[in-house]
Design an enzyme around this catalytic site. Structure first.
Site: not given
Ligand code: MN
Ligand code: MN
Length: 361
Positions: A66, A69, A71, A76, A115, A138
């Site tokens: 993943r 990125h 947020h 999270e 992260h 997400e």
């Protein structure tokens, strides 16, 4: 210090004559799929009552990451269900951290910390992500490929110290799940950035510890800001309820509650004042949501132990149980409230029960 109550305004969603559903079948939803990897989400779009907390079930296959990125609008919190994974994280002080996770481990990334999450080893890794904002998606994260793919090459050339032509074959859109070889078992060190000290690490080994509390009828593992200092906005719980056991009627003065059934089947009751009451049956893979201050209970109706992941959007968890309230109230008041004789009142709980085991018959 945390402001103890997140909002003090009437919620139009909850002002009707009936409570809306508080259940969403997360694992039955489609989500975003890439081969054997996926992300499925529960936000206010899927579960309108869940304004305070959103959640995701994610699976990454070996070799899949993943991507890097951050947020803009949520922290999270995560619980690893199965497999192994590795996270990288950068914080505003320039500290980087790389951690490896096994099933039962937890991570917490404060809002805005950059992260990535990659599968470790030869088995897929599945984890549940929880965000302290029900409007967070997400699929609206700030991803490095999306950013670089839309920045003018001249700016990139200056920033990276490379010719503009070097960016011709970079991805033009967000990649989201990157594909490569499985990572080395020992992570190479970053080029700069102090590795974080264990006292404020992003990792907490929840299930490697003994249960926080054990009762007749169940066990609970719990981690909040006291145990895991970086987790200032979330508290997580794994609750095991034995067959027939009841997590008794209670409420949380300062937080919403987000539930994910890991195994088994539970019946959840919700009381919303003015006679409003709703009951939902949650199966493995389903999500439940309890707004701040609403009365509720969780009962295992199956014949095996049920395991529920429960997350609160506060670092400092608070609860008041019905039995605690009854035991803390003089008998004459209870007698008059319920219009019952003294000998009935005398049989009420005289201490906090928390979990009530199934009576053997
Ligand atoms: Mn994330
Ligand atoms: Mn609760």
């Amino acid at each position: 210090m945390d402001y103890p109550f997140k909002n003090n305004v009437p919620d139009p969603l909850l002002s009707g004559d009936e409570l809306p559903t508080f259940k969403f079948e997360l694992e039955k939803s489609q989500g975003r799929v890439d081969g054997g990897s996926f992300g499925k989400e529960a936000t206010v779009d899927q579960l309108p009552i869940s304004k305070g907390i959103a959640g995701v079930s994610m699976r990454v296959e070996p070799g899949v990451t993943r991507e890097l990125h951050w947020h803009a609008t949520a922290a999270e919190w995560a619980f690893v269900l199965s497999g192994r994974c590795r996270t990288t994280v950068i914080d505003p002080q320039g500290n980087s951290e790389i951690n490896d996770f096994d099933a039962g481990d937890v991570w917490y990334f404060p809002r805005g910390h950059g992260h990535s999450i990659e599968c470790l080893g030869n088995e897929p890794c599945q984890f549940i992500l929880i965000f302290d904002n029900g409007y967070f998606s997400e699929f609206g994260t700030f991803s490095i490929t999306d950013w670089i793919g839309h920045t003018p090459p001249a700016v990139l050339a200056k920033n990276f110290g490379l010719p503009a032509s070097a960016f011709a074959n970079f991805p033009k859109q967000e990649v989201y799940f990157t594909h490569g070889a499985p990572p080395p078992e020992i992570a190479p060190l970053p080029h700069s950035g102090m590795l974080r000290s264990p006292s404020n690490t992003h990792r907490y080994r929840l299930m490697a510890n003994a249960p926080y509390t054990t009762f007749r009828g169940g066990r609970e593992w719990r981690v909040g800001a006291d145990e895991f200092p970086i987790s200032t906005t979330m508290t997580g719980v794994i609750l095991d309820l034995d067959a027939g056991a009841l997590r008794e009627l209670h409420w949380h003065p300062t937080s919403d509650e987000w539930q994910y059934v890991i195994s088994g089947q539970v019946q959840v009751t919700l009381f919303g004042s003015r006679g409003r009451y709703r009951i939902e049956t949650l199966n493995a893979g389903d999500v439940g949501y309890i707004p701040q201050g609403y009365g509720h209970s969780i009962e295992n109706l199956g014949d095996t132990t049920a395991r529920v992941l429960i997350v609160f959007n506060t670092g400092h968890y608070q609860v008041i149980d019905l039995s605690q309230w009854l035991a803390g109230t003089p008998d004459y008041l209870l007698r008059d409230h319920f219009a019952q004789a003294e000998n009935i009142i005398a049989q009420f709980p005289r201490e906090d029960l928390f979990v009530v085991e199934k009576k053997s018959t």
